[in-house]
Design an enzyme around this catalytic site. Sequence first.
Site, PDB file in Angstrom:
ATOM      1  N   THR A 185       7.239   3.920  -6.793  1.00 24.51           N
ATOM      2  CA  THR A 185       6.691   4.047  -5.673  1.00 24.51           C
ATOM      3  C   THR A 185       7.729   3.206  -4.536  1.00 24.51           C
ATOM      4  OG1 THR A 185       5.590   1.618  -5.599  1.00 24.51           O
ATOM      5  CG2 THR A 185       4.537   3.506  -6.709  1.00 24.51           C
ATOM      6  N   GLU A 330       1.412   7.483  -8.410  1.00 24.59           N
ATOM      7  CA  GLU A 330       0.459   7.021  -9.593  1.00 24.59           C
ATOM      8  C   GLU A 330      -0.063   8.104 -10.094  1.00 24.59           C
ATOM      9  OE1 GLU A 330       1.215   5.566  -6.753  1.00 24.59           O
ATOM     10  OE2 GLU A 330       1.053   3.236  -6.918  1.00 24.59           O
ATOM     11  N   LYS A 438      -8.374  -2.091  13.571  1.00 31.44           N
ATOM     12  CA  LYS A 438      -9.806  -2.733  13.612  1.00 31.44           C
ATOM     13  C   LYS A 438     -10.026  -3.237  15.092  1.00 31.44           C
ATOM     14  CE  LYS A 438      -8.659  -3.896   9.053  1.00 31.44           C
ATOM     15  NZ  LYS A 438      -7.321  -3.751   9.004  1.00 31.44           N
ATOM     16  N   TRP A 443     -13.881   0.201  12.603  1.00 34.01           N
ATOM     17  CA  TRP A 443     -12.564   0.829  12.051  1.00 34.01           C
ATOM     18  C   TRP A 443     -12.381   2.138  12.996  1.00 34.01           C
ATOM     19  CZ3 TRP A 443     -12.140   0.787   6.014  1.00 34.01           C
ATOM     20  CH2 TRP A 443     -12.205  -0.628   5.550  1.00 34.01           C
TER      21      TRP A 443
HETATM   22  P1  ADP Z   1       5.008   6.229  -1.865  1.00 37.44           P
HETATM   23  O1  ADP Z   1       5.934   6.370  -3.015  1.00 37.44           O
HETATM   24  O2  ADP Z   1       5.263   6.139  -0.682  1.00 37.44           O
HETATM   25  O3  ADP Z   1       3.620   5.460  -2.387  1.00 37.44           O
HETATM   26  P2  ADP Z   1       3.483   8.492  -2.538  1.00 37.44           P
HETATM   27  O4  ADP Z   1       3.937  10.015  -2.488  1.00 37.44           O
HETATM   28  O5  ADP Z   1       3.111   8.191  -3.763  1.00 37.44           O
HETATM   29  O6  ADP Z   1       4.709   7.747  -1.950  1.00 37.44           O
HETATM   30  O7  ADP Z   1       2.416   8.328  -1.694  1.00 37.44           O
HETATM   31  C1  ADP Z   1       1.218   8.259  -1.605  1.00 37.44           C
HETATM   32  C2  ADP Z   1       0.367   8.219  -0.658  1.00 37.44           C
HETATM   33  O8  ADP Z   1       0.680   8.674   0.692  1.00 37.44           O
HETATM   34  C3  ADP Z   1      -1.247   8.361  -0.529  1.00 37.44           C
HETATM   35  O9  ADP Z   1      -1.724   7.197  -1.075  1.00 37.44           O
HETATM   36  C4  ADP Z   1      -1.791   8.402   1.227  1.00 37.44           C
HETATM   37  O10 ADP Z   1      -1.642   7.185   1.701  1.00 37.44           O
HETATM   38  C5  ADP Z   1      -0.590   9.234   1.483  1.00 37.44           C
HETATM   39  N1  ADP Z   1      -0.901  10.623   1.539  1.00 37.44           N
HETATM   40  C6  ADP Z   1      -0.346  11.546   0.725  1.00 37.44           C
HETATM   41  N2  ADP Z   1      -0.938  12.754   0.834  1.00 37.44           N
HETATM   42  C7  ADP Z   1      -1.632  12.593   1.872  1.00 37.44           C
HETATM   43  C8  ADP Z   1      -2.562  13.775   2.735  1.00 37.44           C
HETATM   44  N3  ADP Z   1      -2.403  14.880   2.571  1.00 37.44           N
HETATM   45  N4  ADP Z   1      -3.212  13.046   3.800  1.00 37.44           N
HETATM   46  C9  ADP Z   1      -2.962  11.753   4.112  1.00 37.44           C
HETATM   47  N5  ADP Z   1      -2.188  10.809   3.336  1.00 37.44           N
HETATM   48  C10 ADP Z   1      -1.496  11.404   2.293  1.00 37.44           C
END
Ligand code: ADP
Length: 542
Positions: A185, A330, A438, A443
């Site tokens: 990640t 994940e 916040k 929120w």
């Molecule tokens: P990183 O390696 O930065 O975690 P990921 O691709 O695993 O990259 O990122 C996952 C996160 O990306 C999600 O938990 C969410 O916050 C954001 N994300 C992914 N797809 C969307 C979406 N369609 N809308 C909003 N947020 C998204």
Amino acid sequence: MHGLMMQPAFSIAALIRNADRLHGRTEIVSRTIEGPIHRYNYRDAHARSRRLANALRALGVAPGDRVGTLAWNGFRHFEIYFAVSGMGAVCHTINPRLFPDQVAYIANHAADKVLFVELSFVPLVEALADRLVSVAKIVVMTDRAHMPATRLPGVLCYEEIVEAASDVFDWPALDESTASSLCYTSGTTGNPKGVLYSHRSTVIHSLASAMPDAFCLSARDTVLPVVPMFHVNAWGLPYSAPMVGAKLVFPGAALDGASLQALIAAEGVTFSAGVPTVWLGLLAHLRDSGKGIAPLRRVVIGGSAAPPAMVREFRERHDVTVLHAWGMTEMSPIGTVNTPKHGMDETPEAEYARQVRCGRPVFGVEMKIVGDGNENLPQDGVAFGELKVRGPCVCRSYFEEGVSSAHDADGWFATGDVATIDGDGYLQITDRSKDVIKSGGEWIGSIDLENIALGHPGVAEAAVVGVPHPRWDERPLLVVVRRKDAAVTRDELIRFYDGKVAKWWIPDDVVFVDALPHTATGKLLKMQLRQDFKDHRWTETR
Ligand code: ADP
């Protein structure tokens, strides 16, 4: 009593073997770093993967060893995926856009034994070489003619080792829970964490994501993975495309609008996938050049929220359906894809309203939202809380990290996203929990506010962050990149929110910038924006 059905193990080698047998002449086309377009087919790719597996064995790679890659989307990277996992080793794709320190940390944490490096990343590896403690061999992914003069000791040439090896290699029968690939990640807070996929999870993810109500992939499609193969295995497309026998088109390093348009038109691309920032570039190029992307039918947008204005532009100007998707490293990564279902005979406006959401879970993914005390919240499209998931393609812990605080005793994984789920099962992400604003104890979700700003014709890119405020704790600040030649003003943008959200959600101020900071996976780097604007002087205080 057990069923009496055969139980062959799910395996990644079976994907390329089937593509060879059933779709052997179907093409794989790559824009190369060296320049020319390379084309061959699944039969050739399979044969070269077997040669590479022999070459790796000769280099001493054993089952379970990690093999790193620093590479763009292209045919050699594709061969590495299958050779490494197919022989029982672990394909570890490293994101070269990370800070060099993080690249070194990740390669060392994974204990990569061999490192494959695309020509463009040789300088990066030269700078890090002294710190890569586990790497015994470096292979430059090119032919003899393009081998760079490098001070790296004992580097090997990809084409030489492949050509010297035999193409006779029997993929070993592996237990389906054998580790197959490893992705970290991006670690915007703390060190990156490794997610270790298995043959089983990868094949199940390919099946689930190729289904008609997900990506709807078929042997008649031409698939262009714009999302990099170093970003969660290009969302599984290098596996799901050979599973169904789709033609593959790899863009190499050329992710700008003009290069993508040219490739889509020349190769008859029908399906593509990527983060919103690459589509911003493509759409701007199409607007400026008047060119089209005619063969393209479906585009997956994920990684960040798909802006409604982008969904509309794809449909109205180019007749392309956007599939809004949500997922995480994940989760392999596809969690949800937005497609309609029975009872949804939609007008175009109703369709746009649906597409703002992230969609329904693909088969195997279970989702729930919980409150502060981990209590289940209603799935009514109104209540919002932390999103938790579980399923066969969700990680159960991180690589070499011991106990994970993100996993609870019942096996649910806390995503760190704040979301609603409606009665039809459609997910809507309001925010990353750390990005929620916040204000006065309530929120405010930044994604909605960004989407509204992006609907203004003068706005190219927008971010909304919470900035300290003397009275309200935090208030939303809108940070905007104007479209080329647009003269949109602060007051105009603030007025643009009237009637679209509750009054107290409306950003208090607007700042114009030339560019917004992004993470290595193309997300807005809100931590930096919060830091940059923490001393912002509010022009009007509420
Ligand atoms: P990183 O390696 O930065 O975690 P990921 O691709 O695993 O990259 O990122 C996952 C996160 O990306 C999600 O938990 C969410 O916050 C954001 N994300 C992914 N797809 C969307 C979406 N369609 N809308 C909003 N947020 C998204």
